[in-house]
Design an enzyme around this catalytic site. Sequence first.
Site, PDB file in Angstrom:
ATOM      1  N   GLU A 256       0.885  -1.174   0.000  1.00 11.27           N
ATOM      2  CA  GLU A 256       0.000   0.000   0.000  1.00 11.27           C
ATOM      3  C   GLU A 256       0.913   1.211   0.000  1.00 11.27           C
ATOM      4  O   GLU A 256       1.637   1.438   0.975  1.00 11.27           O
ATOM      5  CB  GLU A 256      -0.874   0.021   1.264  1.00 11.27           C
ATOM      6  CG  GLU A 256      -1.732  -1.216   1.466  1.00 11.27           C
ATOM      7  CD  GLU A 256      -2.840  -1.323   0.456  1.00 11.27           C
ATOM      8  OE1 GLU A 256      -3.168  -0.323  -0.190  1.00 11.27           O
ATOM      9  OE2 GLU A 256      -3.385  -2.428   0.299  1.00 11.27           O
ATOM     10  N   CYS A 295      -3.657   8.325   3.765  1.00 12.72           N
ATOM     11  CA  CYS A 295      -3.362   7.766   2.443  1.00 12.72           C
ATOM     12  C   CYS A 295      -4.546   7.986   1.508  1.00 12.72           C
ATOM     13  O   CYS A 295      -4.379   8.034   0.295  1.00 12.72           O
ATOM     14  CB  CYS A 295      -3.047   6.290   2.562  1.00 12.72           C
ATOM     15  SG  CYS A 295      -4.264   5.389   3.534  1.00 12.72           S
TER      16      CYS A 295
HETATM   17  P1  NAP Z   1       8.209   5.049   4.737  1.00  9.37           P
HETATM   18  O1  NAP Z   1       9.281   5.985   5.075  1.00  9.37           O
HETATM   19  O2  NAP Z   1       8.288   4.305   3.471  1.00  9.37           O
HETATM   20  O3  NAP Z   1       8.142   4.029   5.982  1.00  9.37           O
HETATM   21  C1  NAP Z   1       7.144   3.063   6.055  1.00  9.37           C
HETATM   22  C2  NAP Z   1       7.593   1.937   6.952  1.00  9.37           C
HETATM   23  O4  NAP Z   1       8.667   1.242   6.327  1.00  9.37           O
HETATM   24  C3  NAP Z   1       8.113   2.374   8.319  1.00  9.37           C
HETATM   25  O5  NAP Z   1       7.667   1.462   9.288  1.00  9.37           O
HETATM   26  C4  NAP Z   1       9.610   2.281   8.157  1.00  9.37           C
HETATM   27  O6  NAP Z   1      10.292   2.063   9.364  1.00  9.37           O
HETATM   28  C5  NAP Z   1       9.713   1.072   7.270  1.00  9.37           C
HETATM   29  N1  NAP Z   1      10.962   0.942   6.548  1.00  9.37           N
HETATM   30  C6  NAP Z   1      11.772   1.921   6.090  1.00  9.37           C
HETATM   31  N2  NAP Z   1      12.830   1.373   5.466  1.00  9.37           N
HETATM   32  C7  NAP Z   1      12.681   0.025   5.536  1.00  9.37           C
HETATM   33  C8  NAP Z   1      13.443  -1.092   5.081  1.00  9.37           C
HETATM   34  N3  NAP Z   1      14.587  -0.934   4.421  1.00  9.37           N
HETATM   35  N4  NAP Z   1      12.975  -2.325   5.328  1.00  9.37           N
HETATM   36  C9  NAP Z   1      11.827  -2.512   5.983  1.00  9.37           C
HETATM   37  N5  NAP Z   1      11.071  -1.498   6.454  1.00  9.37           N
HETATM   38  C10 NAP Z   1      11.494  -0.240   6.220  1.00  9.37           C
HETATM   39  O7  NAP Z   1       6.785   5.738   4.725  1.00  9.37           O
HETATM   40  P2  NAP Z   1       6.155   6.747   5.780  1.00  9.37           P
HETATM   41  O8  NAP Z   1       6.843   8.054   5.640  1.00  9.37           O
HETATM   42  O9  NAP Z   1       6.072   6.119   7.126  1.00  9.37           O
HETATM   43  O10 NAP Z   1       4.652   6.834   5.250  1.00  9.37           O
HETATM   44  C11 NAP Z   1       4.206   7.778   4.321  1.00  9.37           C
HETATM   45  C12 NAP Z   1       3.779   7.132   3.053  1.00  9.37           C
HETATM   46  O11 NAP Z   1       2.919   6.047   3.322  1.00  9.37           O
HETATM   47  C13 NAP Z   1       2.997   8.063   2.150  1.00  9.37           C
HETATM   48  O12 NAP Z   1       3.570   8.019   0.881  1.00  9.37           O
HETATM   49  C14 NAP Z   1       1.599   7.477   2.115  1.00  9.37           C
HETATM   50  O13 NAP Z   1       0.956   7.636   0.885  1.00  9.37           O
HETATM   51  C15 NAP Z   1       1.835   6.067   2.396  1.00  9.37           C
HETATM   52  N6  NAP Z   1       0.657   5.468   3.021  1.00  9.37           N
HETATM   53  C16 NAP Z   1      -0.105   4.634   2.279  1.00  9.37           C
HETATM   54  C17 NAP Z   1      -1.212   4.027   2.841  1.00  9.37           C
HETATM   55  C18 NAP Z   1      -2.063   3.076   2.062  1.00  9.37           C
HETATM   56  O14 NAP Z   1      -2.874   2.395   2.679  1.00  9.37           O
HETATM   57  N7  NAP Z   1      -1.927   2.982   0.767  1.00  9.37           N
HETATM   58  C19 NAP Z   1      -1.545   4.276   4.171  1.00  9.37           C
HETATM   59  C20 NAP Z   1      -0.739   5.152   4.895  1.00  9.37           C
HETATM   60  C21 NAP Z   1       0.365   5.742   4.296  1.00  9.37           C
HETATM   61  P3  NAP Z   1      11.034   3.247  10.138  1.00  9.37           P
HETATM   62  O15 NAP Z   1      10.004   4.224  10.514  1.00  9.37           O
HETATM   63  O16 NAP Z   1      11.641   2.549  11.297  1.00  9.37           O
HETATM   64  O17 NAP Z   1      12.039   3.819   9.188  1.00  9.37           O
END
Ligand code: NAP
Length: 517
Positions: A256, A295
Amino acid sequence: MIRIKSFLCDTWVEGDGPARSLLNPSTEEAVAEVRSGALDFAGALAHARSVGGPALRAMSFVERGALLKQMADLLNQHRDELLDLSTANNGTTRGDGKFDVDGAIFTLATYGRLADTLGNGRLFVEGEGERVGSGARYVGLHVRAPRPGVAVHINAFNFPAWGTFEKLAPALLAGMPVVTKPATATALVAFRMVELVVNAGILPRGTLSFVGGSPGDLLDQLGGMDCLAFTGSADTAAMIRSGKAFTHRSARVNIEADSLNAAVLAPDAGPGTNGWDTFLTAVSRDITQKTGQKCTAVRRVIVPEERLDEVREALIDRLSKVVVGNPAEKGVTMGPVATAEQLRSVRAGIEALSAEARVLCGGGGAVQGQGAPDGKGYFVAPTLLEAQPGARLVHNLEVFGPCATLIPYSGDAGEAACLIAAGEGSLVSAVYGDDRDWLSTFVGGAAAYNGRLVIGSEKVADPQGMQPGMVLPNLIHGGPGRAGGGEELGGARGLDFYLQRSALQGDSALLKKLVGV
Ligand code: NAP
């Protein structure tokens, strides 16, 4: 100071790395800390597979559903505490906190009730079977069985409560143990919820693990029977997809990611209609609810040219009444974005969009939040832009904050659908209008580009009613293309990701006995 730990192998453990502070985004004060590093994820996954999986698979759907109901009741009893933690670590107003926390509880309770309709069996049996031989006796019967692995869940920063439990509910109900990891910066609410569940002793051993902080080598340890449900940015998703667990061992992955959701005003939904009021309320609420960090929040507002002046004026009027500040203070209606990184990203996004769109209100400038210490907090003004003809970036760049862009169109349904399609796949779009021919053309063109399409026709239009940004447990959540191509929830459909379909082939009477039909 609260210390966020990990719960692995049924034990609370802490990493050995330096402490990272989790901040209150309104004041920038530390509210908790977490240490990553040196955690035995391989051991934790093995424990979940060998202890949690068998325990869940020995239970029927009804028994697993009872666990979900108990969790929902427990978390509901601690709702006020969780809402306070949400304000402290996520900067949510009470209403925004409820959207997350109540969403988690509601989803658990919904899946708990759904379990009662799935019966006491341990397998899903699909239909009566297919005749495969020349006689009636030799048949094929498709069944779906829980995958004997682990369901790993990684969530984004914006929904620590709902994200954790909307994934956990279908996984546990399907019979897979869960390892869940919230985004580190806003992990406090998820940590407390898991702590409550663990302390209450609701779940069998090995069925729930929690990762506080970095995932380390967790994903490298996944095998072919494991699943990963990931929510986050498209960039992280792309990196994760390329991992050997997915490319070589066929661990399942559901993504997602980003989404440029849209709201479309049809030409017939003019001032004075319910559709008009519902459209304006939905758009202004979506821009400001959870400070635009949903999102499913609307990013593109597609409006007939002839209505543009009225829509512009009405939305600016509504957004000008928003009180930005520390949600712990009375009267504040929109909190900060969750982190300093988010603030930088939202400001950069508004600046990038403004190359092709004019800023009508708000913008990326500094904002002193009401009730926040001077110069502190990650505040952004609710921002509305208007795209210039031919603007492209508005269909490509998700600004994950209180920001949306007006896009004029001729009023033609096909053109509106093409504008939706330009986003290359969204979670949800909404259309407001009642003209059936127009709607039919629009839906035909737009449906495949959206995981969900909300038709706000006159009879269901209600400014205070159900909003497109609300994800419902019985409808699917996810979207094609840019949105990640994933699918979650959708009632019983949400279990599919955690079940393996297998065709049993043989004697009809024997097969039916074996699967309990
Ligand atoms: P993100 O930076 O991609 O992080 C998401 C998750 O991935 C966090 O738990 C992060 O952990 C983890 N992560 C980061 N690097 C990783 C790796 N190498 N291996 C495994 N896990 C890793 O995203 P965000 O800033 O939290 O969220 C914002 C984005 O989420 C927006 O683009 C939004 O559109 C999207 N979103 C989508 C939905 C949907 O349902 N489609 C819902 C909510 C949000 P750490 O925090 O520990 O780095």
